[in-house]
Write a protein that holds these residues in place. Sequence first.
Motif: not given
Length: 486
Positions: A173-187
């Motif tokens: 998998q990616r870091l999370t299933p969705r790019v938006a969720e991944t971006a929020r996690g990184l932010w």
Amino acid sequence: MKRFAATFLVLSWVIMGFSFAFLVPMAWDWLGEGGQNTRVWSWCFLFTLATGTWLWLRTRHTSRELSVRDGFLLVTLVWVVLPFYAALPLLFVVHGIGFTDAYFEAMSGLTATGATTLAGLDLLAPSVNIWRCFLQLIGGLGIMLLAVAVLPLLGLGGTQLYKAEMPGPMKEQRLTPRVAETARGLWGVYFVLSLACFLAYRWGGMSWPDAFMHMCTTVGLGGLSSHDQSFGYWNSPALEWIAVLFMTLAGVSFARYFLMWRLHSLQPLARDAEVRAYAWVLVLSTVVITAMLLLNGVYPDFATALRQAAFQVVSVATTTGYATTDYLLWPTFVPVLLLFLGCFVSCAGSTGGGIKMVRMLVLVKLAQRELVRILHPRVVRPITLGRATVPPDVIWAVMAFMLIYGGVMVGLTMAMLATGLDVVTSFTAVVGSLNNIGPGMGKVGPSGNFGGLTNVQIWVCTLAMLLGRLELLSVLVLFTPQFWRR
């Protein structure tokens, strides 16, 4: 317009969102400066919001989703258009600045480069310095989204290797299933690190405004300062070691911290080949430069030499660009080594610029494999990073990137030389801009700035900053005939 309506619709949202950034310096001007320039900040806010709203009204009925082609056009437009808005208040508040210098300053902020054309920073209105530094915090947030949404399409933006390095059930998998969720996690990671840096600077002796501004430019790896002497203004070992710590942390992929939090384990960091190489290069470079400073009698004691070496190494290698001294006065080997480190040391997925350590590792391993093949032509030796095999298409993408990187660097340097600038300043100004380092050598060294360059030279460096931040290919792909074909 219809063909790229979806792109302009998202761009309108970005512009409207960016307009609210003007409220930060406006609030500071109102509360801390008695409203001296509040009218300028408020008009810039309203103008940006109004133009974003107008663009949204023109494209709001678009229902088509963004394609890969739209994504490349969008990120280039964002990094070209936002500096225009960011430059507007500088034109009205900073005395004697022209549009070229104002746009350069804004581009330097949003791309986290840290180059400046301004002198007398200590005398600028505090709200201007707040704005310059705050742009680097905003730019860092944009870089996080760029790292997960667009750069993977180039073949080695970082997420290909995240998947390969993930342990356990997350491996496919990616870091999370969705790019938006991944971006929020990184932010989220970005803000936690920013808050810790802010409090550490305040504890170390900075004022609240200076702590805020230098937090923005440390975690964003931008290096702009509110003082002409940069970190040398304080002459504080405590503050310098705090900066070294947070610059080092910010130079690591934020995705690693995110995975550490999700998995409650240090393995994503400890087992990462790129992070290990990053740490070793910083440590070995600091040892070498410390020895050089002691052997040449630049500093009389080990503690001072180590502190100065560690600060300059981490600052330049992570493409931050702070300085505590004019290191061009050190043995010539040292500033050249520092500039070389700034070209590749920071990790993919961080806010640093340059080639990125992961690409350098792939190139080194590729060279090792070819040397072995000379002796053993039939040997099968895949290129690996950690326990992961690097796919052939990623290797080809790295080689293409490096070819274009070298070509762009030579081309821009020749453009600078054609304007009559000396070779040292020309080459290092391009290296500092293309790798988002900031200072170079010659006229653009740590004790000077880019203010002595002509308008043409400033625009060349501005283009270099844009190309470097967007990893070259996502801009240059717009100039291929295939991009514009239906």
